[in-house]
Design a protein around this motif. Structure first.
Motif: not given
Length: 235
Positions: A181-189, A191-192
């Motif tokens: 979940e943390q990696e997913k959030q970091k990836s989304e940030e 990408q933004k």
């Protein structure tokens, strides 16, 4: 009824026969069962066999035979039946035995004392056997209890171990899910941020293109070109 027993012939226990023949006590019982199954007669004290010299010879024959045990046992039974069928003076000998009892009171007392001692020894042996059997039963009972306790301990330990493994597995899965979940959030940030940088670059690129276009137009004007050129930088 056996009539081949000699007066005052010594009787042997299964343990004594085992030592005499050189086999184990359970083997003595096994040979006795084979002989009886084929028709051999033993002297009995209740269910307990009493062995004499002729019986020991039969056991030795079974021990040393090269033939199947039942075949040898049948031969021994045939030999025993032949001996029992022969005329015997044992009945007369029994009668003579009563006639030959010592008349001397001292000798009679000694004979009775001998009989009493033998009976006392037999009783003592029976008491010892009962004591040994009681100890054996206690040992078996303790072994059963120990086996039950060990089995219960192993079962409980295995159950506790399984519970610990399940808990550790749950914790590990929860930890991995949190990391994902943390990696997913970091990836989304990330990408933004990348998208934002691209938009800024696009705006700068468009602004630069617009500036270049106006500069080129100002340079190509024939009149008032310098004033137009300076006006670009004032905007």
């Amino acid at each position: 009824m056996r009539r081949d027993i000699q007066p005052n012939e010594r009787a042997f226990s299964s343990k004594e026969v085992a030592e005499e023949v050189g086999i184990a006590t359970p083997t003595v019982r096994k040979y006795g069962q084979i002989l009886e199954r084929n028709g051999y007669e033993f002297l009995k004290d209740g269910d307990r066999r009493i062995f004499v010299q002729s019986d020991i010879a039969a056991l030795i024959a079974l021990r040393d035979t090269d033939k199947p045990l039942d075949d040898t046992a049948k031969d021994l039974v045939s030999q025993q039946k032949e001996k029992l069928a022969q005329p015997s003076g044992s009945e007369v000998a029994i009668t003579d035995t009563y006639d030959q009892l010592p008349q001397d009171p001292n000798q009679l007392k000694e004979a009775l004392m001998f009989v009493f001692n033998e009976l006392a020894a037999a009783r003592e042996m029976n008491v010892q056997l009962k004591s040994d059997m009681a100890l054996l039963k206690q040992s078996v009972s303790r072994l059963q209890q120990d086996h039950h306790a060990i089995s219960s301990t192993i079962s409980n330990s295995a159950q506790k171990t399984n519970v610990k493994i399940e808990k550790l597995t749950e914790k590990q899965n929860a930890y991995y899910e949190a990391l994902l979940e943390q990696e997913k959030q970091k990836s989304e940030e990330l990408q933004k941020e990348i998208q934002s940088i691209r938009e800024e670059q696009k705006e700068e690129w468009n602004s630069q293109n617009d500036f270049n276009r106006r500069l080129e137009e100002a340079i190509q004007r024939p009149q008032g070109k310098w004033s137009a050129l300076f006006s670009l930088f004032r905007k």
